[in-house]
Design a protein around this motif. Structure first.
Motif, PDB file in Angstrom:
ATOM      1  N   MET A  32       0.968  -0.899  -0.116  1.00 15.25           N
ATOM      2  CA  MET A  32       0.078  -0.088  -0.001  1.00 15.25           C
ATOM      3  C   MET A  32       0.845   1.153   0.050  1.00 15.25           C
ATOM      4  SD  MET A  32      -3.342  -0.959   0.363  1.00 15.25           S
ATOM      5  CE  MET A  32      -3.765   0.513   0.547  1.00 15.25           C
ATOM      6  N   SER A  33       0.762   2.056  -0.992  1.00 16.77           N
ATOM      7  CA  SER A  33       1.642   3.003  -1.160  1.00 16.77           C
ATOM      8  C   SER A  33       0.985   4.402  -1.450  1.00 16.77           C
ATOM      9  CB  SER A  33       2.803   2.710  -2.579  1.00 16.77           C
ATOM     10  OG  SER A  33       3.350   1.698  -2.002  1.00 16.77           O
ATOM     11  N   LEU A  34       1.837   5.642  -1.255  1.00 17.15           N
ATOM     12  CA  LEU A  34       1.611   6.861  -1.646  1.00 17.15           C
ATOM     13  C   LEU A  34       2.014   7.249  -2.964  1.00 17.15           C
ATOM     14  CD1 LEU A  34       1.688   8.564   1.719  1.00 17.15           C
ATOM     15  CD2 LEU A  34      -0.396   9.064   0.139  1.00 17.15           C
ATOM     16  N   HIS A  86       8.495  17.093  -7.245  1.00 16.00           N
ATOM     17  CA  HIS A  86       9.504  16.731  -6.338  1.00 16.00           C
ATOM     18  C   HIS A  86       8.877  16.327  -4.993  1.00 16.00           C
ATOM     19  CE1 HIS A  86      13.460  16.806  -4.480  1.00 16.00           C
ATOM     20  NE2 HIS A  86      12.916  17.841  -3.535  1.00 16.00           N
ATOM     21  N   TYR A  87       9.419  15.221  -4.714  1.00 15.44           N
ATOM     22  CA  TYR A  87       9.083  14.790  -3.311  1.00 15.44           C
ATOM     23  C   TYR A  87      10.157  15.197  -2.160  1.00 15.44           C
ATOM     24  CZ  TYR A  87       7.062  11.603   0.191  1.00 15.44           C
ATOM     25  OH  TYR A  87       6.514  11.042   1.145  1.00 15.44           O
ATOM     26  N   SER A  88       9.671  15.718  -1.134  1.00 12.31           N
ATOM     27  CA  SER A  88      10.525  16.133  -0.156  1.00 12.31           C
ATOM     28  C   SER A  88      10.614  15.138   1.150  1.00 12.31           C
ATOM     29  CB  SER A  88      10.274  17.471   0.307  1.00 12.31           C
ATOM     30  OG  SER A  88       8.909  17.593   0.488  1.00 12.31           O
ATOM     31  N   GLY A  89       9.568  14.278   1.417  1.00 16.19           N
ATOM     32  CA  GLY A  89       9.380  13.608   2.407  1.00 16.19           C
ATOM     33  C   GLY A  89       7.896  13.674   2.635  1.00 16.19           C
ATOM     34  N   PRO A  90       7.333  12.906   3.747  1.00 11.74           N
ATOM     35  CA  PRO A  90       5.930  12.803   4.203  1.00 11.74           C
ATOM     36  C   PRO A  90       5.275  14.175   4.323  1.00 11.74           C
ATOM     37  CG  PRO A  90       6.992  11.182   5.413  1.00 11.74           C
ATOM     38  CD  PRO A  90       8.192  11.803   4.765  1.00 11.74           C
ATOM     39  N   GLU A  91       6.047  15.180   4.830  1.00  9.64           N
ATOM     40  CA  GLU A  91       5.589  16.740   4.930  1.00  9.64           C
ATOM     41  C   GLU A  91       5.068  17.280   3.601  1.00  9.64           C
ATOM     42  OE1 GLU A  91       8.470  15.699   5.734  1.00  9.64           O
ATOM     43  OE2 GLU A  91      10.056  16.738   4.649  1.00  9.64           O
ATOM     44  N   ILE A 143      -2.163   9.989  -4.537  1.00  7.34           N
ATOM     45  CA  ILE A 143      -3.269   8.924  -4.146  1.00  7.34           C
ATOM     46  C   ILE A 143      -2.450   8.034  -3.113  1.00  7.34           C
ATOM     47  CG2 ILE A 143      -4.222   8.955  -6.630  1.00  7.34           C
ATOM     48  CD1 ILE A 143      -2.503   6.106  -6.967  1.00  7.34           C
ATOM     49  N   PHE A 144      -3.341   7.068  -2.468  1.00  8.90           N
ATOM     50  CA  PHE A 144      -2.887   6.029  -1.599  1.00  8.90           C
ATOM     51  C   PHE A 144      -3.441   4.819  -2.066  1.00  8.90           C
ATOM     52  CE2 PHE A 144      -3.284   3.605   2.550  1.00  8.90           C
ATOM     53  CZ  PHE A 144      -2.003   3.339   2.535  1.00  8.90           C
ATOM     54  N   ASP A 145      -2.773   3.839  -2.598  1.00  7.32           N
ATOM     55  CA  ASP A 145      -3.582   2.682  -3.315  1.00  7.32           C
ATOM     56  C   ASP A 145      -2.583   1.316  -3.287  1.00  7.32           C
ATOM     57  OD1 ASP A 145      -5.594   1.291  -4.470  1.00  7.32           O
ATOM     58  OD2 ASP A 145      -5.336   2.117  -6.465  1.00  7.32           O
ATOM     59  N   LEU A 164       2.392   8.574 -12.492  1.00  4.98           N
ATOM     60  CA  LEU A 164       2.512   8.666 -11.250  1.00  4.98           C
ATOM     61  C   LEU A 164       3.799   7.975 -10.662  1.00  4.98           C
ATOM     62  CD1 LEU A 164      -0.887   7.757  -9.999  1.00  4.98           C
ATOM     63  CD2 LEU A 164      -0.173  10.125 -10.070  1.00  4.98           C
ATOM     64  N   SER A 165       4.486   8.484  -9.413  1.00  4.30           N
ATOM     65  CA  SER A 165       5.736   7.734  -9.053  1.00  4.30           C
ATOM     66  C   SER A 165       5.344   7.330  -7.628  1.00  4.30           C
ATOM     67  CB  SER A 165       6.875   8.346  -9.203  1.00  4.30           C
ATOM     68  OG  SER A 165       6.883   9.410  -8.467  1.00  4.30           O
ATOM     69  N   GLU A 166       5.832   6.280  -7.018  1.00  7.14           N
ATOM     70  CA  GLU A 166       5.380   5.808  -5.698  1.00  7.14           C
ATOM     71  C   GLU A 166       6.523   6.380  -4.780  1.00  7.14           C
ATOM     72  OE1 GLU A 166       6.049   1.427  -5.720  1.00  7.14           O
ATOM     73  OE2 GLU A 166       5.400   1.242  -4.000  1.00  7.14           O
ATOM     74  N   VAL A 167       6.092   7.204  -3.785  1.00  9.18           N
ATOM     75  CA  VAL A 167       6.913   7.722  -2.795  1.00  9.18           C
ATOM     76  C   VAL A 167       7.113   7.479  -1.696  1.00  9.18           C
ATOM     77  CG1 VAL A 167       6.836  10.132  -4.256  1.00  9.18           C
ATOM     78  CG2 VAL A 167       5.346   9.685  -2.401  1.00  9.18           C
ATOM     79  N   GLU A 168       5.970   6.593  -1.042  1.00  7.81           N
ATOM     80  CA  GLU A 168       6.091   6.056   0.190  1.00  7.81           C
ATOM     81  C   GLU A 168       5.336   4.674   0.279  1.00  7.81           C
ATOM     82  OE1 GLU A 168       7.444   7.130   3.313  1.00  7.81           O
ATOM     83  OE2 GLU A 168       7.828   9.145   2.736  1.00  7.81           O
ATOM     84  N   VAL A 169       6.148   3.675   0.754  1.00  8.59           N
ATOM     85  CA  VAL A 169       5.439   2.393   0.820  1.00  8.59           C
ATOM     86  C   VAL A 169       5.031   2.131   2.503  1.00  8.59           C
ATOM     87  CG1 VAL A 169       5.731  -0.157   0.948  1.00  8.59           C
ATOM     88  CG2 VAL A 169       6.707   1.237  -0.774  1.00  8.59           C
TER      89      VAL A 169
END
Ligand code: PRT
Ligand code: ZN
Length: 297
Positions: free
Chosen positions: A106-108, A115-120, A167-169, A182-187
């Motif tokens: 399940m990923s974001l 540009h992804y900087s982290g959960p924030e 998205i979270f899916d 889309l690119s997966e940024v957090e598992v």
């Protein structure tokens, strides 16, 4: 249980009710796990309920998302669902057994141009998902204040149509994300099929469940292991046995040709691919690897 069964058959016994997915990614494997455990169903067409003539069990065919609630409501005693569905809807019930199939995560994910900087990154942003509980838990853990937009399907198109910024899916190969830019940024979690159940089963249902789990574990152990036979030169026997120690220890029998022995053992498939080269280097010949049907561990 055996005594009652001997006198009256399964018809009169209390039955364990198991809910499985009616149709979808989990259904075929759920049926085959039961079948391999020796549980044949009378109703091959998968209506709502079928009973087994070979085991005190009743099978209910339902939508996977509904299974946790049916277990909580005691309509079913246990069920097979993805761990993601358990994490979303399984409060007050527990995981009884991990089954190892239908693995996914399940990923974001966000548009790949961002540009992804982290959960924030998700602070103040809108995230589309069908799994609001798991997502909220993750956001709370990370101290992120985002807006969750719950939708029931086609989550991956939400950023493209301007419904959400992320998205979270469920992700498996990742190709759905790629084809939607889309690119997966957090598992956030890994998932596999699990058996879920209530903790308050009656003594007789618990006995049936234990019997079922014993059968499932025997089938799974057999699937993960292989029976190996090989011919070994006697001067290398100790080293070869060291590589394939087996369940207790390997069977070693002399061959008609002097100086050689036949070695029989059991090992996991993964282990086999790691040591095959070493076995050959030690002079092992005539290596046979045979599937095991059931393995009592
Ligand atoms: O009708 P019902 O409600 O019973 O079924 P459903 O449509 O809700 O569920 P179903 O059958 O699609 O999935 C059942 C379970 O399979 C899920 O809850 C997961 O535990 C597990 N599973 C494993 C998956 C996937 N892999 C999977 N890839 N469930 C869904 N997907 C979808 C995902 O939603 C996304 O759209 O496949 C797409 C991603 O796949 P990739 O390979 O492109 O990354
Ligand atoms: Zn579903």
């Amino acid at each position: 249980m055996q005594i009652l069964q001997a006198f009256f058959g399964f018809e009169t016994m209390e039955k364990l009710k198991i809910a499985i997915q009616k149709s979808g990614r989990l259904s075929e494997k759920s049926v085959s796990i039961l079948r391999e455990a020796g549980i044949s169903m009378t109703n091959g067409e998968r209506k709502l309920i079928s009973v087994s003539g070979s085991f005190p069990i009743e099978v209910l065919y339902l939508r996977d998302d509904d299974i946790p609630q049916y277990v909580k409501d005691k309509v079913a005693d246990i069920g097979i669902v993805g761990e993601n569905v358990f994490a979303e809807k399984g409060s007050d019930i527990s995981i009884v057994e991990r089954l190892g199939f239908s693995r996914c995560r399940m990923s974001l994910a966000i548009p790949k141009t961002e540009h992804y900087s982290g959960p924030e990154y998700f602070h103040g942003k809108k995230i589309a998902t069908s799994y609001p509980v798991i997502l909220q838990r993750f956001l709370d853990e990370k101290g992120v204040d985002a807006e969750i937009h719950e939708i029931s399907g086609s989550v991956e198109i939400a950023p493209g149509i301007g419904l959400a910024e992320g998205i979270f899916d469920i992700v498996s190969s990742g190709s759905t994300l790629i084809s939607n830019g889309l690119s997966e940024v957090e598992v956030v979690m890994h998932s596999e099929a699990v058996i879920i159940g209530r903790n308050d089963l009656s003594q007789s249902k618990r006995e049936i469940l234990n019997d079922l789990l014993f059968r499932i574990r025997s089938v799974q152990a057999a699937t993960n292991n292989k029976y190996i036979l090989l011919n070994a030169p006697n001067d290398k026997l100790d080293e070869i046995i060291g590589l394939i120690p087996g369940m207790k220890s390997p069977t070693v029998m002399p061959l008609a040709e002097s100086g050689w022995s036949s070695v029989h053992s059991v090992l996991s498939e993964r282990q086999f691919w790691q040591i095959i080269g070493e076995l050959q280097k030690l002079g092992a010949q005539g290596i046979l690897v045979i599937p095991i049907e059931k393995m009592i561990v």
